[in-house]
Structures are given as structure tokens and as C-alpha cells.
Design a protein around this motif. Structure first.
Motif, PDB file in Angstrom:
ATOM      1  N   THR A 141      30.541  32.949  41.651  1.00 19.88           N
ATOM      2  CA  THR A 141      31.524  32.390  42.500  1.00 19.88           C
ATOM      3  C   THR A 141      32.899  32.841  42.574  1.00 19.88           C
ATOM      4  O   THR A 141      33.606  33.155  43.876  1.00 19.88           O
ATOM      5  N   GLU A 142      33.513  33.279  41.514  1.00 21.77           N
ATOM      6  CA  GLU A 142      34.844  33.792  41.580  1.00 21.77           C
ATOM      7  C   GLU A 142      35.213  35.163  41.745  1.00 21.77           C
ATOM      8  O   GLU A 142      36.088  35.631  42.435  1.00 21.77           O
ATOM      9  N   LEU A 143      34.024  35.818  41.678  1.00 18.94           N
ATOM     10  CA  LEU A 143      34.183  37.446  41.808  1.00 18.94           C
ATOM     11  C   LEU A 143      34.425  37.813  43.285  1.00 18.94           C
ATOM     12  O   LEU A 143      35.210  38.599  43.496  1.00 18.94           O
ATOM     13  N   PRO A 144      33.761  37.248  44.151  1.00 17.30           N
ATOM     14  CA  PRO A 144      34.045  37.709  45.668  1.00 17.30           C
ATOM     15  C   PRO A 144      35.235  37.522  46.255  1.00 17.30           C
ATOM     16  O   PRO A 144      35.842  37.809  46.800  1.00 17.30           O
ATOM     17  N   LYS A 145      35.986  36.273  45.303  1.00 19.54           N
ATOM     18  CA  LYS A 145      37.275  35.752  45.876  1.00 19.54           C
ATOM     19  C   LYS A 145      38.481  36.825  45.306  1.00 19.54           C
ATOM     20  O   LYS A 145      39.576  36.399  45.786  1.00 19.54           O
ATOM     21  N   CYS A 146      37.913  37.514  44.288  1.00 23.41           N
ATOM     22  CA  CYS A 146      39.326  38.165  43.580  1.00 23.41           C
ATOM     23  C   CYS A 146      39.473  39.764  44.251  1.00 23.41           C
ATOM     24  O   CYS A 146      38.653  40.102  44.592  1.00 23.41           O
ATOM     25  N   ASP A 147      40.707  40.116  44.038  1.00 26.55           N
ATOM     26  CA  ASP A 147      41.034  41.426  44.406  1.00 26.55           C
ATOM     27  C   ASP A 147      40.878  42.533  43.289  1.00 26.55           C
ATOM     28  O   ASP A 147      40.803  43.650  43.386  1.00 26.55           O
ATOM     29  N   VAL A 148      41.158  41.915  42.102  1.00 30.54           N
ATOM     30  CA  VAL A 148      41.067  42.836  40.857  1.00 30.54           C
ATOM     31  C   VAL A 148      40.488  42.407  39.775  1.00 30.54           C
ATOM     32  O   VAL A 148      40.307  40.963  39.452  1.00 30.54           O
ATOM     33  N   LEU A 149      39.552  43.337  39.057  1.00 27.47           N
ATOM     34  CA  LEU A 149      38.625  42.743  37.883  1.00 27.47           C
ATOM     35  C   LEU A 149      39.418  43.367  36.753  1.00 27.47           C
ATOM     36  O   LEU A 149      39.693  44.641  36.779  1.00 27.47           O
ATOM     37  N   VAL A 150      39.768  42.609  35.767  1.00 32.28           N
ATOM     38  CA  VAL A 150      40.405  43.183  34.343  1.00 32.28           C
ATOM     39  C   VAL A 150      39.833  42.830  33.391  1.00 32.28           C
ATOM     40  O   VAL A 150      38.914  41.777  33.242  1.00 32.28           O
ATOM     41  N   ILE A 166      24.440  40.587  39.156  1.00 34.00           N
ATOM     42  CA  ILE A 166      25.355  40.533  39.742  1.00 34.00           C
ATOM     43  C   ILE A 166      25.878  41.858  40.201  1.00 34.00           C
ATOM     44  O   ILE A 166      25.965  42.785  39.591  1.00 34.00           O
ATOM     45  N   ARG A 167      25.860  42.059  41.604  1.00 35.91           N
ATOM     46  CA  ARG A 167      26.169  43.199  42.231  1.00 35.91           C
ATOM     47  C   ARG A 167      27.196  43.417  43.110  1.00 35.91           C
ATOM     48  O   ARG A 167      27.587  42.190  44.041  1.00 35.91           O
ATOM     49  N   PHE A 168      28.418  44.212  42.960  1.00 37.74           N
ATOM     50  CA  PHE A 168      29.448  44.133  43.786  1.00 37.74           C
ATOM     51  C   PHE A 168      29.793  45.753  43.876  1.00 37.74           C
ATOM     52  O   PHE A 168      29.679  46.619  42.953  1.00 37.74           O
ATOM     53  N   TRP A 169      30.744  45.984  45.045  1.00 40.14           N
ATOM     54  CA  TRP A 169      31.041  47.160  45.164  1.00 40.14           C
ATOM     55  C   TRP A 169      32.310  47.218  45.791  1.00 40.14           C
ATOM     56  O   TRP A 169      32.764  48.401  46.336  1.00 40.14           O
ATOM     57  N   PHE A 170      33.210  46.313  45.816  1.00 45.22           N
ATOM     58  CA  PHE A 170      34.149  46.054  46.510  1.00 45.22           C
ATOM     59  C   PHE A 170      35.551  45.809  45.982  1.00 45.22           C
ATOM     60  O   PHE A 170      36.515  45.523  46.588  1.00 45.22           O
ATOM     61  N   LEU A 171      35.408  45.823  44.747  1.00 40.71           N
ATOM     62  CA  LEU A 171      36.445  45.359  43.802  1.00 40.71           C
ATOM     63  C   LEU A 171      37.228  46.464  42.914  1.00 40.71           C
ATOM     64  O   LEU A 171      36.712  47.538  42.660  1.00 40.71           O
ATOM     65  N   ASN A 172      38.500  46.286  42.832  1.00 43.86           N
ATOM     66  CA  ASN A 172      39.528  47.088  42.235  1.00 43.86           C
ATOM     67  C   ASN A 172      39.058  46.925  40.861  1.00 43.86           C
ATOM     68  O   ASN A 172      39.236  45.637  40.410  1.00 43.86           O
ATOM     69  N   VAL A 173      38.989  47.797  39.631  1.00 42.60           N
ATOM     70  CA  VAL A 173      38.804  47.450  38.549  1.00 42.60           C
ATOM     71  C   VAL A 173      39.969  48.164  37.564  1.00 42.60           C
ATOM     72  O   VAL A 173      40.421  49.053  37.915  1.00 42.60           O
TER      73      VAL A 173
END
Length: 94
Positions: free
Chosen positions: A53-62, A78-85
Motif C-alpha cells: 500500500t505505501e510503496l506506490p505512494k512514496c518518492d524515495v525508498l531508504v 512486490i514489483r516496482f520500477w519507478f522509485l528512487n532508492v
């Protein structure tokens, strides 16, 4: 900007290697910005739901050694390709 901090805890076969079939993801800890942190365990109903739920709403993953956590996110679906890490372990090394 929404920053999601995440960490996974796993079983310990082969040092928690995500590619060792004996291992499983035991818990996931998340925190968004200055909100209260949240932890789910593998036996909780909807174990992955808070992260999903939270991952798609965020801009940066730390995270610290985030590559490890990203492999486990993939293992639990969980798959995603759009996040800054941002990896604090790499940042500390540099």
C-alpha cells in the motif's frame, strides 16, 4: 516528498540469502516520513499489504543494504520500477 524507510528480517540459512529456498521473510518494518513505524510478521493476515500500500505512494525508498531487501520484496511478490532508492550502507561507504 514521501520517504519510505524499510527493512526485512529473514530466517538465517545461508546468511538469509533470498535465493536459498530454505529461507523465508519473517518480518517487514516500514516507516513513512515522521509517522510511527509499523511492523508486520509472516503469520499476520495481510502480511505484505502495508508495504504494498505505501510503496506506490512514496518518492524515495531508504534502507541499509537495500539490495538485500529489494530481493526479498521481489520474493514476496512486490514489483516496482519507478522509485528512487537510497542505500545508507553505500552512502556511508562513499
Amino acid at each position: 516528498m514521501r520517504v519510505l524507510t524499510a527493512d526485512t528480517e529473514t530466517s538465517i540459512y545461508n546468511t538469509g540469502n533470498p535465493f536459498d529456498s530454505r529461507n523465508k521473510c519473517v518480518s517487514i518494518h516500514i516507516k513513512v516520513n515522521d509517522e510511527k513505524s509499523f511492523c508486520t510478521f509472516y503469520d499476520d493476515p495481510g502480511f505484505i499489504t502495508p508495504l504494498r500500500t505505501e510503496l506506490p505512494k512514496c518518492d524515495v525508498l531508504v534502507g541499509h543494504n537495500i539490495k538485500f531487501d529489494l530481493h526479498w520484496f521481489r520474493n514476496v511478490g512486490i514489483r516496482f520500477w519507478f522509485l528512487n532508492v537510497w542505500d545508507t550502507m553505500v552512502a556511508e561507504f562513499i
